[in-house]
Motif scaffolding. Sequence first.
Motif, PDB file in Angstrom:
ATOM      1  N   ASP A  67       0.817  -1.213   0.000  1.00 26.26           N
ATOM      2  CA  ASP A  67       0.000   0.000   0.000  1.00 26.26           C
ATOM      3  C   ASP A  67       0.852   1.266   0.000  1.00 26.26           C
ATOM      4  O   ASP A  67       0.458   2.287  -0.560  1.00 26.26           O
ATOM      5  CB  ASP A  67      -0.925   0.022   1.224  1.00 26.26           C
ATOM      6  CG  ASP A  67      -2.008  -1.044   1.162  1.00 26.26           C
ATOM      7  OD1 ASP A  67      -2.330  -1.506   0.050  1.00 26.26           O
ATOM      8  OD2 ASP A  67      -2.518  -1.422   2.230  1.00 26.26           O
ATOM      9  N   ASP A  71       0.280   4.721  -4.839  1.00 29.31           N
ATOM     10  CA  ASP A  71       0.060   5.947  -5.605  1.00 29.31           C
ATOM     11  C   ASP A  71       1.214   6.234  -6.557  1.00 29.31           C
ATOM     12  O   ASP A  71       1.008   6.640  -7.705  1.00 29.31           O
ATOM     13  CB  ASP A  71      -0.161   7.135  -4.666  1.00 29.31           C
ATOM     14  CG  ASP A  71      -1.480   7.032  -3.909  1.00 29.31           C
ATOM     15  OD1 ASP A  71      -2.405   6.344  -4.390  1.00 29.31           O
ATOM     16  OD2 ASP A  71      -1.590   7.640  -2.825  1.00 29.31           O
ATOM     17  N   GLU A  75       0.957   6.451 -10.672  1.00 28.42           N
ATOM     18  CA  GLU A  75       1.452   7.639 -11.387  1.00 28.42           C
ATOM     19  C   GLU A  75       2.523   7.265 -12.403  1.00 28.42           C
ATOM     20  O   GLU A  75       2.569   7.808 -13.502  1.00 28.42           O
ATOM     21  CB  GLU A  75       1.991   8.672 -10.398  1.00 28.42           C
ATOM     22  CG  GLU A  75       0.910   9.358  -9.586  1.00 28.42           C
ATOM     23  CD  GLU A  75      -0.074  10.135 -10.440  1.00 28.42           C
ATOM     24  OE1 GLU A  75       0.349  10.765 -11.442  1.00 28.42           O
ATOM     25  OE2 GLU A  75      -1.277  10.116 -10.117  1.00 28.42           O
TER      26      GLU A  75
END
Length: 113
Positions: A67, A71, A75
């Motif tokens: 986790d 992000d 990206e």
Amino acid sequence: MKEINAIIQPIRLGPVRDALSTAGVHGMTVSDARGFGSQGGSIDTYRGIEYRVEYVPKIRIEVVVPDSILDGVIEAIMGAARTGNVGDGKIWVRDVSAVYRIRTGERDEVALS
């Protein structure tokens, strides 16, 4: 942990692989895929005859990541796969409850490295 699935254009595989490596991904699964979306297929010509390609060739990439880097990995994929044209692809994310390394029996984030 999360499983990231990305459908991208075949020509963008090299840049996406490099971006994933830079983002800290240690392995990935790649497979050929065919499909259509808003692109709706294409018209090609072979020996002067036009024909419709119903399913456009794509590449499917699957990675499982902790986790903490999710992000950044998303990206990285978007940045490397984006051309700005219709048909750049899709990304979706699913929860993963456990990952095991078969060779050693290691589990979860240790098994990802």
